[in-house]
Each structure stands twice: as C-alpha cells, then as structure tokens.
Scaffold this motif. Structure first.
Motif, PDB file in Angstrom:
ATOM      1  N   GLU A 166      24.722  26.976 -10.224  1.00 49.39           N
ATOM      2  CA  GLU A 166      25.410  26.274 -11.314  1.00 49.39           C
ATOM      3  C   GLU A 166      24.437  25.415 -12.111  1.00 49.39           C
ATOM      4  O   GLU A 166      23.524  24.818 -11.545  1.00 49.39           O
ATOM      5  N   GLU A 187      28.661  24.901 -15.388  1.00 49.19           N
ATOM      6  CA  GLU A 187      28.660  26.331 -15.699  1.00 49.19           C
ATOM      7  C   GLU A 187      28.122  27.111 -14.518  1.00 49.19           C
ATOM      8  O   GLU A 187      27.055  26.776 -13.995  1.00 49.19           O
ATOM      9  N   THR A 188      28.828  28.144 -14.131  1.00 47.70           N
ATOM     10  CA  THR A 188      28.340  29.020 -13.062  1.00 47.70           C
ATOM     11  C   THR A 188      27.420  30.067 -13.678  1.00 47.70           C
ATOM     12  O   THR A 188      27.830  30.814 -14.564  1.00 47.70           O
ATOM     13  N   ARG A 244      29.699  18.723 -17.586  1.00 50.22           N
ATOM     14  CA  ARG A 244      29.852  20.150 -17.848  1.00 50.22           C
ATOM     15  C   ARG A 244      29.329  20.919 -16.655  1.00 50.22           C
ATOM     16  O   ARG A 244      28.245  20.644 -16.150  1.00 50.22           O
TER      17      ARG A 244
END
Lengths: 109, 109
Positions: free
Chosen positions: B31, B20-21, B18
């Motif tokens: 991130e 995510e920014t 996974r």
C-alpha cells in the motif's frame, strides 16, 4: 528491526551492486539494492521463479523487459510489478549518483 | 502494473489519510499511504494480525509502540518491521508537507 534506506550509500562507483536483505520471512524477502552505474551483464536476463515488486527510490535506471521493444527509464518513485518468469534486465543505472532500489520478492504458491 | 509513489500527492491537508493498494496477492498487500498531518484517533492502537514492513519516504511522523516509552520520530528512508499483534499508533505526521509511506503487509502462516 529498523533502519534507513538512504544511509551508508557508496560515495563512488563500486565494482558491483550492493544488495542487503532487510527482511526474510517464508514467502517474502525485502531487499535494498544500491547501484552505482552497473548494468546487467551483456546478454543476461533475469528470469525469477518469484514475483517481484520493485521501486526505484533515487537515481535512475533503464529497465528492459524481453517482451518490450525498448527499455523503460525509471526515476525516483517509479515502481513496477514483475510477474514470475518475466525476463528482464537492467540496461544501465545512473553513473553519477547512487541508484537505490527497494525490492519485494514474493513466492506465490 | 506500474506507477509512481510521488505523483498525485495532496496539495493541502485533507480530512483523512489516503490509502491505495498497489499490489494484492495471497498473503501480501503493498500500500501507499499519504498523510497530511493526521494522527491516529486518541486512544486508538493498531493491533494487526499480519506482519507489516513499513518505510516513510517523505515527510515526517511520530510512531509510538505501546511497549516503548516514547514515540519514534521517522524521517525519509526510515523503515521498521512491526510484528503481528504489536500495538502501535501514529502520534502525528508532518502538517506542512505530505508524508508518504510504503507498507508491505504479510500474512505469516
């Protein structure tokens, strides 16, 4: 360059926060800050020209923004982004265990 | 903007990491990456135009640089700085618990 964020932590309260620069590049500075119960001086507010992305990795802290009514209580993993110039202060940090922060300072130009 | 790095973690192995920014600004991208046992594909090497400062915050990983003979075993708190273009790959991550990485990508210009 390499290291570990959780080594060489103070075993007792110290006179001041510890601040170590882990990386310094044009427009970017990454710091580890270790607090042992310190708070910002009474009446003092940080007001930084650079943006700051900061995460609390261990311990606890009360972070207050001047534009909010109450301090935020931060726990392990809590991160936030502080826009340039947004006034804030640390109302307190865990007196019982080291509070480890990772701060990414970024000059937005 | 605010959040917590240790919430919403997978409870079992997932098909892919996974990513995510958390923050994207000119020249800067932060991130959170969560691995659940993944490794880089066989024969694949990251070769990034940007510099990367990365820290492993939970779990474990084997990080291999092409210019080193053996992979480095990373534990919680281990950070390293990856110069632009330095070839590296992840040989493996903890299959038993989520491995949480925080990556700071920085365009040095």
């Amino acid at each position: 360059m390499a290291g570990n964020l959780f080594v060489d932590l103070p075993v007792a309260k110290e006179a001041a926060e510890r601040l170590e620069t882990l990386l310094a590049r044009p427009g970017l500075r990454i710091e580890r800050i270790v607090s042992t119960g310190q708070a910002s001086p009474a009446g003092f507010w940080y007001e930084q020209a650079d943006a700051e992305w900061v995460v609390l990795l261990s311990g606890e802290a009360l972070l207050r923004f001047a534009d909010e009514a109450e301090a935020r209580r931060l726990h392990a993993g809590d991160w936030l982004y502080i826009e340039p110039g947004r006034r804030h202060r640390v109302n307190g940090t865990d007196p019982a265990a080291p509070t480890v922060w990772l701060a990414v300072h970024h000059a937005e130009d």
